[in-house]
Write an enzyme that holds these catalytic residues in place. Structure first.
Site, PDB file in Angstrom:
ATOM      1  N   TYR A 137      32.076 -18.477 -18.621  1.00  0.00           N
ATOM      2  CA  TYR A 137      33.192 -17.526 -18.641  1.00  0.00           C
ATOM      3  C   TYR A 137      34.467 -18.143 -18.065  1.00  0.00           C
ATOM      4  O   TYR A 137      35.361 -17.441 -17.589  1.00  0.00           O
ATOM      5  CB  TYR A 137      32.814 -16.244 -17.890  1.00  0.00           C
ATOM      6  CG  TYR A 137      32.089 -15.265 -18.786  1.00  0.00           C
ATOM      7  CD1 TYR A 137      32.744 -14.175 -19.341  1.00  0.00           C
ATOM      8  CD2 TYR A 137      30.760 -15.458 -19.106  1.00  0.00           C
ATOM      9  CE1 TYR A 137      32.085 -13.292 -20.184  1.00  0.00           C
ATOM     10  CE2 TYR A 137      30.091 -14.588 -19.952  1.00  0.00           C
ATOM     11  CZ  TYR A 137      30.762 -13.503 -20.479  1.00  0.00           C
ATOM     12  OH  TYR A 137      30.120 -12.636 -21.328  1.00  0.00           O
ATOM     13  N   GLY A 252      27.232 -10.248 -27.076  1.00  0.00           N
ATOM     14  CA  GLY A 252      27.085 -11.693 -27.078  1.00  0.00           C
ATOM     15  C   GLY A 252      26.134 -12.183 -26.004  1.00  0.00           C
ATOM     16  O   GLY A 252      25.381 -13.148 -26.218  1.00  0.00           O
ATOM     17  N   ASP A 253      26.150 -11.532 -24.851  1.00  0.00           N
ATOM     18  CA  ASP A 253      25.246 -11.910 -23.762  1.00  0.00           C
ATOM     19  C   ASP A 253      23.791 -11.603 -24.129  1.00  0.00           C
ATOM     20  O   ASP A 253      22.891 -12.395 -23.874  1.00  0.00           O
ATOM     21  CB  ASP A 253      25.635 -11.167 -22.488  1.00  0.00           C
ATOM     22  CG  ASP A 253      27.043 -11.509 -22.034  1.00  0.00           C
ATOM     23  OD1 ASP A 253      27.311 -12.693 -21.788  1.00  0.00           O
ATOM     24  OD2 ASP A 253      27.870 -10.589 -21.937  1.00  0.00           O
ATOM     25  N   ARG A 254      23.580 -10.415 -24.726  1.00  0.00           N
ATOM     26  CA  ARG A 254      22.233 -10.062 -25.176  1.00  0.00           C
ATOM     27  C   ARG A 254      21.733 -11.053 -26.220  1.00  0.00           C
ATOM     28  O   ARG A 254      20.576 -11.484 -26.195  1.00  0.00           O
ATOM     29  CB  ARG A 254      22.264  -8.654 -25.753  1.00  0.00           C
ATOM     30  CG  ARG A 254      21.027  -8.216 -26.548  1.00  0.00           C
ATOM     31  CD  ARG A 254      19.856  -7.812 -25.671  1.00  0.00           C
ATOM     32  NE  ARG A 254      19.010  -8.906 -25.265  1.00  0.00           N
ATOM     33  CZ  ARG A 254      17.838  -8.747 -24.666  1.00  0.00           C
ATOM     34  NH1 ARG A 254      17.397  -7.527 -24.395  1.00  0.00           N
ATOM     35  NH2 ARG A 254      17.118  -9.770 -24.311  1.00  0.00           N
ATOM     36  N   GLY A 257      20.819 -14.573 -24.649  1.00  0.00           N
ATOM     37  CA  GLY A 257      19.566 -14.523 -23.905  1.00  0.00           C
ATOM     38  C   GLY A 257      18.368 -14.426 -24.829  1.00  0.00           C
ATOM     39  O   GLY A 257      17.355 -15.129 -24.642  1.00  0.00           O
TER      40      GLY A 257
END
Length: 474
Positions: A137, A252-254, A257
């Site tokens: 980030y 996007g994070d899901r 991962g």
């Protein structure tokens, strides 16, 4: 699976309220704060989601020593946090919403930060991982030389998924997949002198595959799915399931991962990417990042948490002391025993025969009935300042006195979506004469295989009618 997340953490704060008047100082709305929710963002969100999936998660990051960092540590419960020395304040993003409408966002502590320090424990977590997610980030953790060396060594033995940031570092060579979104891919290509339009995302993806020397690049495109680029196959278009999304935060994070997990389980790039896109869509259907926030902070202590009924637990072999404070364990236990969880919701102000019939019908459809009950502030926003007539505590007690009701969970939002995302009922019951598929909750429940059911509405029996009659008598 043992997963290490490497990246920058942010503190996300959601302030939800109502606005019924303008300020006398300026023509701007006055927001009456109903609740404040805090959650871990950035790499913290990736780690939180993976931990909730049941993985053993280590988070390699940098944390300050301020109040924001204290909130982050609480939000990261269940994650092994390995942090370098604090060199910058906690970046905090505060979103203000009126109902479901975003009004403004405040960013604090988001100025460029120095490269944080690393520790031996942080490097050991990278070396021992079975899969790695880099959530960059732009706060400097991926610029740390020792961390980059550790990741470069890890790519030779485990899948590494790198979610890049325009202000971040270049991915190390050889990572399994880099996951820019379409805007990031186009901007990176343009910065290198390659002109590409949104319809030419394939040109940008192919360029980045060569530039980053990764095994694959997955360009995400929101509701349009993703484009997968590998050196030995043609570009593959991966569609996304149709999903009704009010807030795409965290998709996007899901995806990153899930991609690391599926690659770690031995799926090839195309299979893992397709599964990850499906997981991201389901995540948004269940409320997205907002559904992962800590319990809300509200002004009235009586509404600070859910009301949990402690009866009917013999159905699932629980004792009173077994229940979690958030009131969700009953639903989990019923599901674990093979039972069917039924939920319904509403204000239930002035409980009447129509309510009783609806509740009894709902309870007959499964093995427990959980009522999602609007808080006093929520009722006021929906019904006006003269409501509720009966307080939340008394409304909950009256509901719990009914044999058909097994639990009551209080919620402060205008809709029960966050509450439902926690309970995850098999059946959601509403009274009315409309088609179940037209209910606003239908798409949310479909995300985990649930369904909506309607039962007959009794128009002659309503709280509004009773309230009007009482007003005339008084």
């Amino acid at each position: 699976m043992r997963i290490t997340v490497v990246g920058d953490v942010l503190l996300d704060v959601d302030i939800n309220g109502s606005a019924t008047r303008l300020s006398p100082d300026a023509p701007v709305p006055v927001v009456d704060v109903g609740e404040i929710r805090r959650r871990a963002g950035g790499a913290g969100l990736v780690a939180t989601v993976l931990a909730r999936d049941g993985h053993s998660v280590s988070l390699v990051t940098a944390l300050s020593d301020d109040d924001g960092a204290n909130h982050l540590r609480r939000a990261l419960s269940g994650v092994s946090v390995l942090a370098g020395a604090p060199l910058a304040p906690t970046p905090t993003k505060t979103r203000v919403r009126i109902g479901t409408h975003p009004m403004v966002r405040f960013d604090e502590g988001c100025a460029p930060a120095p490269v944080p320090l690393s520790t031996g424990e942080m490097l050991a977590a990278i070396a021992s991982a079975e899969a790695i997610v880099v959530a960059d980030y732009g706060r400097g953790i991926t610029a740390n030389t020792d961390i980059r060396v550790a990741i470069a060594e890890a790519v030779r033995r485990v899948p590494v998924v790198w979610d890049p940031h325009p202000a971040g570092s270049e991915p190390v060579e050889g990572v399994a997949v880099v996951t820019p979104n379409l805007a990031e891919a186009l901007a990176a290509a343009k910065a290198a002198g390659l002109e590409a339009t949104p319809t030419e995302g394939g040109k940008a993806g192919a360029f980045l595959l060569e530039k980053w020397q990764s095994k694959a690049v997955l360009v995400t495109r929101g509701e349009d799915g993703a484009l997968l680029f590998t050196a030995d196959t043609a570009v593959q278009d991966i569609p996304a399931p149709s999903t009704n999304v009010s807030d795409p935060c965290g998709a996007g994070d899901r995806l990153a991962g899930s991609l690391a997990v599926h690659l770690g389980r031995g799926l090839d790039h195309a299979q893992a990417a397709a599964r990850a896109v499906e997981d991201a869509s389901a995540f948004l259907a269940q409320g997205g990042a907002a559904a992962l926030a800590d319990p809300p902070e509200v002004g009235d202590a009586a509404e600070a948490g859910p009301v949990v009924e402690l009866k009917g637990l013999e159905l699932v072999g629980l004792q009173d002391s077994d229940l979690d404070p958030d009131g969700i364990q009953l639903a989990k236990a019923v599901r674990a025993s093979g039972g069917t969880v039924v939920a319904t919701g509403g204000c239930f102000d002035l409980l009447h025969a129509g309510h009783a019939r609806t509740l009894a019908a709902a309870r007959s459809m499964g093995d427990c009935l959980i009522v999602c009950l609007n808080s006093d502030e929520s009722v006021r926003r929906l019904k006006g300042m003269h409501r509720p007539i009966v307080s939340a505590e008394d409304r909950a007690e009256l509901l719990l006195a009914l044999e058909c009701v097994d639990a009551v969970v209080l919620f402060g939002e205008d809709t029960p979506e966050s509450c439902l995302a926690e309970i995850r009922p098999d059946i959601w019951v509403k009274g009315g004469d409309y088609a179940p598929e037209d209910l606003p909750e239908a798409r949310l429940l479909a995300g985990w295989g649930g369904r909506c059911v309607t039962v007959p509405f009794h128009p002659a029996r309503s709280t509004s009618g009773l309230a009007a009659a009482l007003a005339k008598v008084s």
